[in-house]
Design a protein around this motif. Structure first.
Motif, mmCIF file in Angstrom:
data_model
loop_
_atom_site.group_PDB
_atom_site.id
_atom_site.type_symbol
_atom_site.label_atom_id
_atom_site.label_comp_id
_atom_site.label_asym_id
_atom_site.label_seq_id
_atom_site.Cartn_x
_atom_site.Cartn_y
_atom_site.Cartn_z
ATOM 1 N N VAL A 175 0.848 -1.196 0.000
ATOM 2 C CA VAL A 175 0.000 0.000 0.000
ATOM 3 C C VAL A 175 0.884 1.247 0.000
ATOM 4 N N LYS A 176 0.723 2.090 -0.984
ATOM 5 C CA LYS A 176 1.609 3.233 -1.169
ATOM 6 C C LYS A 176 1.615 4.170 0.029
ATOM 7 N N THR A 177 0.431 4.454 0.600
ATOM 8 C CA THR A 177 0.376 5.372 1.737
ATOM 9 C C THR A 177 1.145 4.810 2.935
ATOM 10 N N ALA A 178 1.082 3.483 3.125
ATOM 11 C CA ALA A 178 1.817 2.869 4.228
ATOM 12 C C ALA A 178 3.316 2.983 4.002
ATOM 13 N N VAL A 179 3.743 2.761 2.752
ATOM 14 C CA VAL A 179 5.168 2.872 2.426
ATOM 15 C C VAL A 179 5.650 4.298 2.659
ATOM 16 N N ASN A 180 4.855 5.280 2.231
ATOM 17 C CA ASN A 180 5.230 6.681 2.426
ATOM 18 C C ASN A 180 5.287 7.041 3.904
ATOM 19 N N PHE A 181 4.330 6.518 4.692
ATOM 20 C CA PHE A 181 4.331 6.790 6.123
ATOM 21 C C PHE A 181 5.608 6.268 6.772
ATOM 22 N N VAL A 182 6.004 5.047 6.420
ATOM 23 C CA VAL A 182 7.213 4.460 6.998
ATOM 24 C C VAL A 182 8.429 5.296 6.652
ATOM 25 N N SER A 183 8.528 5.719 5.403
ATOM 26 C CA SER A 183 9.672 6.539 4.975
ATOM 27 C C SER A 183 9.712 7.864 5.712
ATOM 28 N N ASP A 184 8.551 8.511 5.845
ATOM 29 C CA ASP A 184 8.487 9.794 6.560
ATOM 30 C C ASP A 184 8.853 9.617 8.028
ATOM 31 N N PHE A 185 8.363 8.533 8.626
ATOM 32 C CA PHE A 185 8.662 8.256 10.033
ATOM 33 C C PHE A 185 10.159 8.058 10.231
ATOM 34 N N GLU A 186 10.761 7.246 9.395
ATOM 35 C CA GLU A 186 12.197 6.963 9.531
ATOM 36 C C GLU A 186 13.017 8.243 9.388
ATOM 37 N N ALA A 187 12.657 9.080 8.424
ATOM 38 C CA ALA A 187 13.392 10.326 8.203
ATOM 39 C C ALA A 187 13.241 11.266 9.397
ATOM 40 N N ALA A 188 12.041 11.345 9.979
ATOM 41 C CA ALA A 188 11.800 12.237 11.115
ATOM 42 C C ALA A 188 12.573 11.795 12.355
ATOM 43 N N CYS A 203 14.725 2.664 17.654
ATOM 44 C CA CYS A 203 13.307 2.824 17.986
ATOM 45 C C CYS A 203 12.526 1.574 17.608
ATOM 46 N N GLY A 204 11.210 1.648 17.795
ATOM 47 C CA GLY A 204 10.295 0.570 17.418
ATOM 48 C C GLY A 204 9.099 1.189 16.720
ATOM 49 N N HIS A 205 7.909 0.871 17.217
ATOM 50 C CA HIS A 205 6.632 1.494 16.871
ATOM 51 C C HIS A 205 6.022 1.036 15.551
ATOM 52 N N ILE A 206 6.772 1.007 14.455
ATOM 53 C CA ILE A 206 6.149 0.750 13.158
ATOM 54 C C ILE A 206 6.248 -0.714 12.721
ATOM 55 N N HIS A 207 6.773 -1.587 13.580
ATOM 56 C CA HIS A 207 6.836 -3.022 13.298
ATOM 57 C C HIS A 207 7.597 -3.333 12.009
ATOM 58 N N LYS A 208 8.654 -2.597 11.753
ATOM 59 C CA LYS A 208 9.461 -2.852 10.549
ATOM 60 C C LYS A 208 10.939 -2.747 10.924
ATOM 61 N N ALA A 209 11.567 -3.904 11.072
ATOM 62 C CA ALA A 209 12.987 -3.921 11.427
ATOM 63 C C ALA A 209 13.811 -3.313 10.301
ATOM 64 N N GLU A 210 14.753 -2.470 10.683
ATOM 65 C CA GLU A 210 15.568 -1.769 9.681
ATOM 66 C C GLU A 210 16.892 -1.345 10.302
ATOM 67 N N LEU A 211 17.922 -1.332 9.483
ATOM 68 C CA LEU A 211 19.245 -0.881 9.907
ATOM 69 C C LEU A 211 19.897 -0.237 8.696
ATOM 70 N N ARG A 212 19.825 1.095 8.629
ATOM 71 C CA ARG A 212 20.392 1.782 7.469
ATOM 72 C C ARG A 212 20.726 3.228 7.806
ATOM 73 N N GLU A 213 21.587 3.805 6.998
ATOM 74 C CA GLU A 213 22.013 5.191 7.215
ATOM 75 C C GLU A 213 21.054 6.144 6.507
ATOM 76 N N ILE A 214 20.641 7.194 7.222
ATOM 77 C CA ILE A 214 19.785 8.229 6.649
ATOM 78 C C ILE A 214 20.452 9.580 6.892
ATOM 79 N N ASP A 215 20.946 10.188 5.840
ATOM 80 C CA ASP A 215 21.592 11.505 5.923
ATOM 81 C C ASP A 215 22.655 11.551 7.016
ATOM 82 N N GLY A 216 23.516 10.559 7.033
ATOM 83 C CA GLY A 216 24.632 10.555 7.956
ATOM 84 C C GLY A 216 24.334 10.031 9.343
ATOM 85 N N VAL A 217 23.085 9.602 9.585
ATOM 86 C CA VAL A 217 22.684 9.071 10.890
ATOM 87 C C VAL A 217 22.265 7.612 10.708
ATOM 88 N N LEU A 218 22.680 6.734 11.620
ATOM 89 C CA LEU A 218 22.294 5.334 11.532
ATOM 90 C C LEU A 218 20.920 5.144 12.165
#
Length: 271
Positions: A175-188, A203-218
């Motif tokens: 679902v596109k809106t869900a994907v966009n929400f996850v991306s916005d959440f991770e960036a914030a 963090c937790g909250h969105i039930h999506k395990a992730e480990l990646r760099e975003i603008d110089g922050v892990l």
């Protein structure tokens, strides 16, 4: 003979949702029995207060999870509990310690290699939770319905000899809106750590395990114990990794099944 526990410097788990039928307490118990750490962080939504207010659901395995965590605290593990939105009632006790478990709104964790991470549940970066709680509750009920469908679907798959498959995760990824929400959440969340001059965020909250760099922050998300059965761990070198316990559980079961099968066949041949 029982295998020695996996030892880590730190472990982060969240979104367990004790008090719901979707909670995978048996898998979590197995994880807690097979792992040891100097630091254990409970990163929110450990007990699902929203669900328990609607209807009471509590199994012995849910008690066992709590007892296991308390036992780890008694044996010297530094346990920090950071409440989330589903167990927000515990936030009033921030700064206090119960049974060796420290309660905090957030924490700063320094890894073995000197990096500093902000640790928080993450619901404060979810506009739906903060600005329209009624909508969040409706979404939570729809999510619970999806999980019930998911359990029935996987019971059929199990009878056919097929592995676990998450319907709710599939829908979130499609679902596109869900994907966009996850991306916005991770960036914030990552931006918050960057503004504080930290190296990363956990963090937790969105039930999506992730480990990646975003603008110089892990950015690190430890996932959940409803769908993905994941934890974030820190090795003694300071390296961070995501563990998917369902895969480890299956591998462990296969290892124990082989000698048991051999022993049974040996007994049969000697009879």
């Amino acid at each position: 003979m029982r295998e020695p526990p996996l030892r880590f410097r730190s472990i982060w788990i969240s979104d367990i949702h004790l008090g719901t039928a979707g909670c995978q307490a048996d898998y979590l118990l197995d994880f807690l029995r097979h792992t040891e750490a100097d630091h254990l962080y409970l990163v929110g939504d450990i007990v699902d207060g929203w669900a328990l207010k609607r209807s009471w659901f509590w199994q012995q395995s849910h008690n066992d999870v709590i007892q296991k965590v308390l036992r780890k605290a008694r044996k010297g593990t530094q346990v920090t509990y950071i409440p989330g939105n589903h167990d927000a009632g515990a936030r009033q006790f921030a700064g206090l310690t119960f049974g060796g478990i420290r309660i905090a709104d957030e924490a700063i964790h320094t890894t073995a290699d000197g990096r500093r991470f902000l640790v928080l549940h993450g619901d404060e970066f979810d506009g739906v939770v903060q600005c329209a709680r009624w909508l969040a509750i409706v979404g939570d009920r729809l999510y619970s319905l999806t999980l019930r469908l998911n359990r029935a679907f996987n019971q059929v798959r199990a009878r056919l000899g097929l592995g676990y498959w998450s319907l709710s995760q599939y829908l979130k990824h499609k679902v596109k809106t869900a994907v966009n929400f996850v991306s916005d959440f991770e960036a914030a969340v990552a931006a918050q750590a960057r503004e504080r001059g930290l190296d990363g965020v956990i963090c937790g909250h969105i039930h999506k395990a992730e480990l990646r760099e975003i603008d110089g922050v892990l950015y690190c998300n430890d996932g959940d114990w409803v769908e993905s059965l994941t934890a974030l761990v820190e090795l003694y070198s300071g390296e961070l990794q995501i563990i998917t316990w369902q895969q480890c559980y299956a591998e462990q079961a296969a290892r124990t099944a082989v000698p048991a099968y051999a022993a049974a066949n040996q007994g049969a041949s000697g009879a």
